[in-house]
Design a protein around this motif. Structure first.
Motif, PDB file in Angstrom:
ATOM      1  N   PRO A 309       0.824  -1.216   0.000  1.00  0.00           N
ATOM      2  CA  PRO A 309       0.000   0.000   0.000  1.00  0.00           C
ATOM      3  C   PRO A 309       0.858   1.266   0.000  1.00  0.00           C
ATOM      4  CG  PRO A 309       0.053  -0.986   2.188  1.00  0.00           C
ATOM      5  CD  PRO A 309       0.731  -1.959   1.271  1.00  0.00           C
ATOM      6  N   GLY A 310       0.234   2.369  -0.399  1.00  0.00           N
ATOM      7  CA  GLY A 310       0.907   3.657  -0.329  1.00  0.00           C
ATOM      8  C   GLY A 310       1.902   3.879  -1.444  1.00  0.00           C
ATOM      9  N   GLN A 311       2.691   4.934  -1.309  1.00  0.00           N
ATOM     10  CA  GLN A 311       3.682   5.343  -2.292  1.00  0.00           C
ATOM     11  C   GLN A 311       5.045   5.488  -1.615  1.00  0.00           C
ATOM     12  OE1 GLN A 311       3.085   5.738  -5.544  1.00  0.00           O
ATOM     13  NE2 GLN A 311       0.896   5.259  -5.320  1.00  0.00           N
ATOM     14  N   PRO A 312       6.122   5.411  -2.397  1.00  0.00           N
ATOM     15  CA  PRO A 312       7.436   5.707  -1.811  1.00  0.00           C
ATOM     16  C   PRO A 312       7.425   7.093  -1.182  1.00  0.00           C
ATOM     17  CG  PRO A 312       7.688   4.748  -3.994  1.00  0.00           C
ATOM     18  CD  PRO A 312       6.225   5.005  -3.809  1.00  0.00           C
ATOM     19  N   PRO A 313       8.147   7.282  -0.093  1.00  0.00           N
ATOM     20  CA  PRO A 313       8.062   8.544   0.638  1.00  0.00           C
ATOM     21  C   PRO A 313       8.713   9.712  -0.100  1.00  0.00           C
ATOM     22  CG  PRO A 313       9.796   7.179   1.555  1.00  0.00           C
ATOM     23  CD  PRO A 313       9.090   6.338   0.538  1.00  0.00           C
ATOM     24  N   ASP A 314       8.286  10.912   0.252  1.00  0.00           N
ATOM     25  CA  ASP A 314       8.900  12.136  -0.226  1.00  0.00           C
ATOM     26  C   ASP A 314      10.248  12.281   0.475  1.00  0.00           C
ATOM     27  OD1 ASP A 314       9.692  14.698  -0.830  1.00  0.00           O
ATOM     28  OD2 ASP A 314       7.789  15.651  -0.301  1.00  0.00           O
ATOM     29  N   LEU A 315      11.331  12.302  -0.298  1.00  0.00           N
ATOM     30  CA  LEU A 315      12.668  12.331   0.293  1.00  0.00           C
ATOM     31  C   LEU A 315      12.976  13.642   0.991  1.00  0.00           C
ATOM     32  CD1 LEU A 315      14.764  10.517  -2.469  1.00  0.00           C
ATOM     33  CD2 LEU A 315      13.841   9.574  -0.351  1.00  0.00           C
ATOM     34  N   SER A 316      12.153  14.657   0.771  1.00  0.00           N
ATOM     35  CA  SER A 316      12.346  15.923   1.470  1.00  0.00           C
ATOM     36  C   SER A 316      11.536  15.987   2.760  1.00  0.00           C
ATOM     37  CB  SER A 316      11.948  17.100   0.570  1.00  0.00           C
ATOM     38  OG  SER A 316      10.557  17.072   0.275  1.00  0.00           O
ATOM     39  N   ALA A 317      10.678  15.000   2.985  1.00  0.00           N
ATOM     40  CA  ALA A 317       9.845  14.974   4.196  1.00  0.00           C
ATOM     41  C   ALA A 317       9.615  13.523   4.606  1.00  0.00           C
ATOM     42  CB  ALA A 317       8.515  15.690   3.957  1.00  0.00           C
ATOM     43  N   LEU A 318      10.680  12.838   4.996  1.00  0.00           N
ATOM     44  CA  LEU A 318      10.591  11.428   5.370  1.00  0.00           C
ATOM     45  C   LEU A 318       9.790  11.261   6.655  1.00  0.00           C
ATOM     46  CD1 LEU A 318      14.256  10.276   4.630  1.00  0.00           C
ATOM     47  CD2 LEU A 318      12.203   9.686   3.330  1.00  0.00           C
ATOM     48  N   PRO A 319       9.045  10.166   6.774  1.00  0.00           N
ATOM     49  CA  PRO A 319       8.312   9.923   8.020  1.00  0.00           C
ATOM     50  C   PRO A 319       9.264   9.672   9.180  1.00  0.00           C
ATOM     51  CG  PRO A 319       8.246   7.988   6.604  1.00  0.00           C
ATOM     52  CD  PRO A 319       8.867   9.086   5.789  1.00  0.00           C
ATOM     53  N   LYS A 320       8.779   9.852  10.373  1.00  0.00           N
ATOM     54  CA  LYS A 320       9.603   9.630  11.558  1.00  0.00           C
ATOM     55  C   LYS A 320       9.930   8.150  11.689  1.00  0.00           C
ATOM     56  CE  LYS A 320       9.720  10.418  16.574  1.00  0.00           C
ATOM     57  NZ  LYS A 320       8.957  10.920  17.744  1.00  0.00           N
ATOM     58  N   PRO A 326       5.033   3.562   7.206  1.00  0.00           N
ATOM     59  CA  PRO A 326       3.643   3.788   6.796  1.00  0.00           C
ATOM     60  C   PRO A 326       3.090   2.734   5.847  1.00  0.00           C
ATOM     61  CG  PRO A 326       4.924   5.826   6.657  1.00  0.00           C
ATOM     62  CD  PRO A 326       5.896   4.699   6.848  1.00  0.00           C
ATOM     63  N   ARG A 327       3.949   1.935   5.236  1.00  0.00           N
ATOM     64  CA  ARG A 327       3.502   0.946   4.258  1.00  0.00           C
ATOM     65  C   ARG A 327       3.669  -0.488   4.763  1.00  0.00           C
ATOM     66  NH1 ARG A 327       6.675   2.216  -1.153  1.00  0.00           N
ATOM     67  NH2 ARG A 327       4.921   1.088  -2.075  1.00  0.00           N
ATOM     68  N   CYS A 328       4.158  -0.649   5.990  1.00  0.00           N
ATOM     69  CA  CYS A 328       4.553  -1.967   6.485  1.00  0.00           C
ATOM     70  C   CYS A 328       3.485  -2.559   7.395  1.00  0.00           C
ATOM     71  CB  CYS A 328       5.880  -1.855   7.232  1.00  0.00           C
ATOM     72  SG  CYS A 328       6.507  -3.427   7.861  1.00  0.00           S
TER      73      CYS A 328
END
Length: 370
Positions: A309-320, A326-328
């Motif tokens: 699910p979801g999309q690869p993260p934005d490399l300028s705003a990575l999740p904590k 978020p996809r696991c």
């Protein structure tokens, strides 16, 4: 002393086989020139590449480390945007001046990141060469392919024009381009995609490199041609003693041809192991998700592929914490803390608090289960 070379390539013929690449053949193409037990040819340590766009910092590569032995093949695998190609261009010194690069890249004991552009030019194409994804964009459409290969040969040797042209034909034969003498006088648009990629490989081999980087070199090709190109790279690796970095999104290619695999996600290495070790015991949920997307002959008809699910993260705003959190499906609150990239099993590195096959077991900061 001149750095240009005059040694000729081997002239023996060898058969290039065809076939569909399947994961079950993990590690079957081990090169005949085994890596020496001494120092590795390439050592990448904590490589970081950062861009600034619109006031935002983009961490395209974020702490990548691996080693490559002489004469071996390493596969770097990951989705688009994971940092695979950026890391390879950093090795080659092909990133724009706006890129902020740190870490260490030692080639044969020499740190490449501290070299000037002139020093890099002496290595680029000679000691280290690269084959890019789209040969149609890499080849000059207004020049015959023979002239383009001849230009590369003369750049890296002391041959005169006639000798360089003869070497160019020899290179076309080496990469198994049919009717090499006739193709020498043709333009890129007169060749198929697979033929153009063989021409790109011939240009890369003009300087007799010790390291060849194949950046998505088979992505735009059909399955049969893809297999032929990969078999060709393996054959050339064995005959010329090159080390090869294969950059791809296809774990099936890694399983069939590479000796070691690095899986990247969001600019980081998330799993790293010898091919047979990794495929026998996948630990990182992201690697497991990539494997689930590979078609298998024993799959039930009309059954659905596993979808992440979801999309690869934005490399300028990575999740904590873990960027895959978020996809696991295994994620817990513990994943809000970044897992360390450590050697959990012999020769098997990964970064995950809850790896595949571990149930709900927690891990300490040192990677030990408790």
């Amino acid at each position: 002393m001149s750095s240009k070379r005059t040694a000729a390539f081997p002239a023996e013929d060898a058969t290039v086989s065809e076939g569909v690449i399947v994961p079950e053949t993990a590690g079957r193409h081990r090169p005949a020139t085994a890596a020496s037990p001494g120092e590795p040819l390439l050592v990448v340590e904590d490589l970081r590449v950062q861009f600034t766009r619109g006031g935002r910092k983009i961490n395209a590569v974020n702490g990548l480390s691996y080693e490559l032995a002489p004469g071996s093949m390493l596969a770097i695998i990951g989705e688009s945007g994971s940092g695979k190609s950026v890391s390879s261009r950093a090795l080659m010194g092909l990133l724009p001046p706006t890129a902020k690069i740190s870490g260490s890249v030692r080639f044969d004991g020499r740190d490449l990141l501290g070299l000037s552009e002139r020093e890099m030019q002496s290595l680029r194409g000679g000691d280290i060469a690269m084959v890019f994804q789209d040969p149609a964009r890499s080849l000059n459409p207004t020049m015959k392919i023979g002239a383009q290969i001849t230009e590369a040969v003369r750049l890296h040797s002391d041959l005169d024009k006639k000798g360089a042209q003869a070497r160019a034909v020899e290179l076309l034969k080496l990469v198994r381009l049919p009717a090499a003498e006739r193709r020498f006088h043709e333009y890129p648009h007169q060749l198929s995609g697979g033929m153009r990629q063989r021409v790109m490989i011939a240009i890369a081999l003009a300087g007799e490199p010790r390291l060849l980087i194949a950046d998505e070199a088979t992505t735009a090709l059909d399955v049969t041609t893809q297999a032929q190109i990969m078999e060709l790279l393996v054959e050339l690796q064995q005959r010329l003693g090159m080390a090869v970095i294969m950059i791809s999104h296809d774990l099936g290619l890694a399983a069939s041809y590479a000796q070691d695999v690095v899986v990247m996600y969001a600019g980081r290495a998330v799993e790293y192991a010898p091919t047979k070790v990794l495929f026998a015991n996948v630990r990182m949920p992201y690697t497991h998700a990539l494997l689930g997307a590979i078609p298998a002959l024993d799959r039930e008809p009309h059954s659905l592929f596993e979808v992440t699910p979801g999309q690869p993260p934005d490399l300028s705003a990575l999740p904590k914490g873990c960027p895959f959190r978020p996809r696991c499906s295994n994620a817990t609150d513990q994943c809000l803390e970044m897992p360390p990239f450590t050697e959990h099993d012999p020769e098997h590195w990964f970064a995950c608090w809850h790896p595949v096959g571990s149930g709900t077991g927690k891990h300490t900061a040192n990677g030990e289960q408790r």
